[in-house]
Scaffold this active site. Structure first.
Site, PDB file in Angstrom:
ATOM      1  CB  THR A 166      -0.933   0.029   1.236  1.00 21.85           C
ATOM      2  OG1 THR A 166      -1.678  -1.167   1.262  1.00 21.85           O
ATOM      3  CG2 THR A 166      -1.879   1.195   1.221  1.00 21.85           C
ATOM      4  NE  ARG A 194      -8.247  -8.267   0.899  1.00 20.73           N
ATOM      5  CZ  ARG A 194      -7.413  -7.269   1.176  1.00 20.73           C
ATOM      6  NH1 ARG A 194      -7.057  -6.428   0.218  1.00 20.73           N
ATOM      7  NH2 ARG A 194      -6.950  -7.093   2.384  1.00 20.73           N
ATOM      8  CB  VAL A 195     -12.677  -4.569  -1.356  1.00 21.84           C
ATOM      9  CG1 VAL A 195     -12.350  -3.119  -1.018  1.00 21.84           C
ATOM     10  CG2 VAL A 195     -13.075  -4.697  -2.824  1.00 21.84           C
ATOM     11  N   GLY A 196      -9.966  -4.671   0.670  1.00 23.02           N
ATOM     12  CA  GLY A 196      -9.506  -4.479   2.040  1.00 23.02           C
ATOM     13  C   GLY A 196      -9.908  -3.114   2.568  1.00 23.02           C
ATOM     14  CG  ASP A 197      -6.879  -1.050   4.646  1.00 27.05           C
ATOM     15  OD1 ASP A 197      -6.508  -2.021   3.960  1.00 27.05           O
ATOM     16  OD2 ASP A 197      -6.138  -0.086   4.916  1.00 27.05           O
ATOM     17  CB  THR A 217       0.323   0.898   5.018  1.00 29.60           C
ATOM     18  OG1 THR A 217       0.998  -0.278   4.544  1.00 29.60           O
ATOM     19  CG2 THR A 217       1.175   1.530   6.113  1.00 29.60           C
ATOM     20  N   GLY A 218      -1.079  -1.890   5.743  1.00 26.13           N
ATOM     21  CA  GLY A 218      -0.973  -3.133   6.501  1.00 26.13           C
ATOM     22  C   GLY A 218      -2.090  -4.089   6.140  1.00 26.13           C
ATOM     23  CG  HIS A 219      -4.044  -8.325   7.569  1.00 25.93           C
ATOM     24  ND1 HIS A 219      -4.848  -8.927   8.493  1.00 25.93           N
ATOM     25  CD2 HIS A 219      -4.210  -9.024   6.420  1.00 25.93           C
ATOM     26  CE1 HIS A 219      -5.464  -9.954   7.941  1.00 25.93           C
ATOM     27  NE2 HIS A 219      -5.095 -10.033   6.692  1.00 25.93           N
ATOM     28  N   GLY A 220      -5.394  -5.375   5.612  1.00 27.15           N
ATOM     29  CA  GLY A 220      -6.613  -4.609   5.421  1.00 27.15           C
ATOM     30  C   GLY A 220      -7.809  -5.080   6.211  1.00 27.15           C
TER      31      GLY A 220
HETATM   32  N1  GLY Z   1      -3.864  -2.563   3.232  1.00 29.05           N
HETATM   33  C1  GLY Z   1      -3.979  -3.137   1.954  1.00 29.05           C
HETATM   34  C2  GLY Z   1      -4.962  -4.186   1.863  1.00 29.05           C
HETATM   35  O1  GLY Z   1      -5.137  -4.964   2.802  1.00 29.05           O
HETATM   36  O2  GLY Z   1      -5.594  -4.305   0.852  1.00 29.05           O
END
Ligand code: GLY
Length: 295
Positions: A166, A194-197, A217-220
């Site tokens: 990100t 799939r859509v994250g944050d 940024t990181g695990h969405g």
């Molecule tokens: N932060 C990026 C994602 O998880 O898509």
């Protein structure tokens, strides 16, 4: 108001041999955004200019260089918010757009807030944004990683071990206007759709001229659960400094949902904050008071 710009190029276990490229990406993005601000441009133009540079950088997981989906394709998400009027624009799962942040900007300036997939691409076409061959987004590094993953030879042991890189920027212009912008290729080998944050308001980005702005940024999936960018800005409202607010928000991410990631932010005076709980985050800032620093 003093000008301020902070950018990030992802929080994860950035390998030693990729650190320099990430820092160069931050420097180039700062240069592009700062030029806009010092020429009298708006925070919106500055944040967009910085993120376009990061999207175009093949070292980073956004635009060209993004990680691949489980199908071996690239799907891009981006969003940005203008703190003056709380308008935002976001796009998700676009495939034929080189700079999704530019498309998100067009959405912000329209009557809509969030467009996805084919509809977002049709909107892009209607607004004069050229399509690219989706293969142009795929770099050799990610094609190789994908082949290794397909063979079972790529071990993603920890959530912070591999890029959910990100990129993002938060800018403040001479009028004190704040804009936060974030863009990503998402997490490696994510399922199609799939859509994250990142394109979610309050999760990947948030800006309010009265308080400040943040880009995450990181695990969405974890970031979305704690609405990380808005959580950080809320801490400003409670009286925290930008640096305290960033740290407190990452603590919430870790403690409430066992999440990994980081964020950058500015408060309403253009003071910077940054925090992460991954092994590394690539980031940097320029302010009139503090000069330029890249980490
Ligand atoms: N932060 C990026 C994602 O998880 O898509």
């Amino acid at each position: 108001m003093p000008l301020a710009l902070i950018v990030h190029a992802g929080a994860w276990n950035i390998p030693d041999n990729e650190v320099d490229a990430h820092l160069a990406g931050c420097r180039n993005a700062l240069a592009a955004g700062w030029r806009v601000l010092t020429d009298g441009g708006s925070a919106l133009d500055a944040a967009q200019a910085a993120v376009v540079v990061l999207e175009d950088d093949p070292a980073l997981d956004a635009g060209v260089g993004s990680v691949l989906t489980a199908d071996g394709t690239v799907e891009l998400d981006a969003g940005l918010m203008r703190g003056a009027d709380l308008k935002f624009g976001a796009v998700a799962t676009v495939r034929r757009i080189r700079n999704p942040i530019v498309l998100a900007r067009h959405v912000l300036e329209s009557e809509h807030v969030f467009l996805t997939g084919d509809g977002a691409e049709r909107f892009a076409h209607e607004h004069g944004i050229a399509f690219i061959d989706p293969k142009e987004l795929i770099v050799e590094r990610e094609a190789r990683n994908y082949e290794r993953w397909k063979r079972g030879a790529l071990n993603l042991a920890g959530a912070g071990d591999y890029a959910s890189d990100t990129v993002g920027a938060v800018a403040m212009d001479a009028q004190g206007r704040i804009v936060a912008a974030t863009s990503t290729g998402g997490t490696p080998f994510k399922p199609i759709g799939r859509v994250g944050d990142v394109p979610l308001i309050g999760c990947g980005y948030y800006a309010d001229d009265l308080l400040g702005g943040a880009s995450t940024t990181g695990h969405g999936e974890a970031i979305a659960r704690v609405v990380l960018a808005k959580t950080a800005v809320d801490f400003l409202q409670e009286g925290a400094t930008a640096q305290e607010a960033a740290q407190m928000a990452v603590t919430v991410l870790a403690k409430r949902v066992n999440g990994v990631g980081g964020l950058i932010m500015l408060d309403a005076e253009g003071r910077v904050g940054f925090a992460f709980n991954t092994p590394r985050m690539a980031y940097g800032y320029i302010t009139e008071e503090m000069g330029e620093r890249v980490f």
